[in-house]
Design an enzyme around this catalytic site. Structure first.
Site, PDB file in Angstrom:
ATOM      1  N   ASN A  43      31.269  70.011  20.885  1.00 31.43           N
ATOM      2  CA  ASN A  43      30.942  68.737  21.539  1.00 31.43           C
ATOM      3  C   ASN A  43      31.910  67.642  21.112  1.00 31.43           C
ATOM      4  OD1 ASN A  43      29.556  69.067  19.042  1.00 31.43           O
ATOM      5  ND2 ASN A  43      28.135  67.426  19.523  1.00 31.43           N
ATOM      6  N   ILE A  44      32.212  66.782  22.067  1.00 33.81           N
ATOM      7  CA  ILE A  44      33.158  65.686  21.842  1.00 33.81           C
ATOM      8  C   ILE A  44      32.476  64.403  22.295  1.00 33.81           C
ATOM      9  CG2 ILE A  44      35.429  64.751  22.420  1.00 33.81           C
ATOM     10  CD1 ILE A  44      36.278  67.663  23.033  1.00 33.81           C
ATOM     11  N   GLU A  45      32.090  63.586  21.327  1.00 35.68           N
ATOM     12  CA  GLU A  45      31.332  62.369  21.650  1.00 35.68           C
ATOM     13  C   GLU A  45      32.254  61.189  21.927  1.00 35.68           C
ATOM     14  OE1 GLU A  45      28.427  61.941  18.497  1.00 35.68           O
ATOM     15  OE2 GLU A  45      27.270  63.633  19.316  1.00 35.68           O
ATOM     16  N   CYS A  54      29.438  68.027  26.130  1.00 40.23           N
ATOM     17  CA  CYS A  54      28.761  69.057  25.336  1.00 40.23           C
ATOM     18  C   CYS A  54      29.718  70.209  25.022  1.00 40.23           C
ATOM     19  CB  CYS A  54      27.584  69.634  26.106  1.00 40.23           C
ATOM     20  SG  CYS A  54      26.197  68.508  26.325  1.00 40.23           S
ATOM     21  N   GLU A  56      29.324  73.395  25.385  1.00 38.53           N
ATOM     22  CA  GLU A  56      29.404  74.421  26.433  1.00 38.53           C
ATOM     23  C   GLU A  56      30.415  74.014  27.500  1.00 38.53           C
ATOM     24  OE1 GLU A  56      26.790  72.914  25.182  1.00 38.53           O
ATOM     25  OE2 GLU A  56      24.980  74.144  25.202  1.00 38.53           O
ATOM     26  N   CYS A  85      21.630  72.320  27.319  1.00 38.73           N
ATOM     27  CA  CYS A  85      20.944  71.303  28.128  1.00 38.73           C
ATOM     28  C   CYS A  85      21.080  71.642  29.619  1.00 38.73           C
ATOM     29  CB  CYS A  85      21.515  69.919  27.841  1.00 38.73           C
ATOM     30  SG  CYS A  85      23.120  69.607  28.594  1.00 38.73           S
ATOM     31  N   CYS A  88      24.547  71.488  31.214  1.00 38.12           N
ATOM     32  CA  CYS A  88      25.380  72.641  30.834  1.00 38.12           C
ATOM     33  C   CYS A  88      24.957  73.902  31.575  1.00 38.12           C
ATOM     34  CB  CYS A  88      25.361  72.841  29.321  1.00 38.12           C
ATOM     35  SG  CYS A  88      26.315  71.548  28.491  1.00 38.12           S
TER      36      CYS A  88
END
Ligand code: THU
Length: 133
Positions: A43-45, A54, A56, A85, A88
């Site tokens: 994940n890359i926020e 996310c 995935e 989620c 995804c």
């Protein structure tokens, strides 16, 4: 062909490379394609939270950019053994041959749990009115 446990190990490794300074919740995903290739992502926020990607979907972007687009299995590692989620699941559905044979794997106390994409998302969005080019 890697086992589900091996895919989960790779997903756990990928989670170490997450960029999650806001939630501190690191997720990793590892895809096994129909042709036997493996692609991982984390994940890359973003400070603009809605821009977060996310794990995935990062893995799917890597897979697709490498020229591959058929997911056979996707293993997901989260700190508390969560399932992917809804966004995804819908994104996974875009890149599978069929939702019944596609497997999603998460860790469990005894090893892992596996479910088909169909079991997790029985009513995926799909409409003949929206045509693929
Ligand atoms: N996250 C994923 O990477 N995959 C999911 O399926 C659900 C949530 C990430 C997004 C965010 O960076 C963090 O988990 C906390 O929600």
């Amino acid at each position: 062909m890697p086992t589900s446990l091996e895919l989960l190990e790779l997903a756990a490794e990928a989670s170490q490379r997450a960029y999650a300074p806001y939630s501190k919740y690191q997720v990793g995903a590892c895809i096994l394609t129909e042709s036997g290739e493996i692609f991982s992502g984390a994940n890359i926020e973003n400070i603009s939270y809605g821009a977060t990607i996310c794990a995935e979907r990062t893995a799917i972007a890597v897979m697709r950019t490498a020229g591959n687009h058929r997911i056979r299995t996707i293993a997901v590692h989260t700190p508390d053994q969560g399932w992917p989620c809804g966004i995804c699941l819908q994104t996974i559905a875009e890149f599978v041959i069929d939702a019944d044979s596609t497997k999603i794997v998460v860790p469990s106390l005894n090893g892992f749990i596996e479910r088909s994409l169909r079991e997790l998302a029985p009513h995926l969005w799909s409409s003949d009115l929206v045509k693929k080019k």
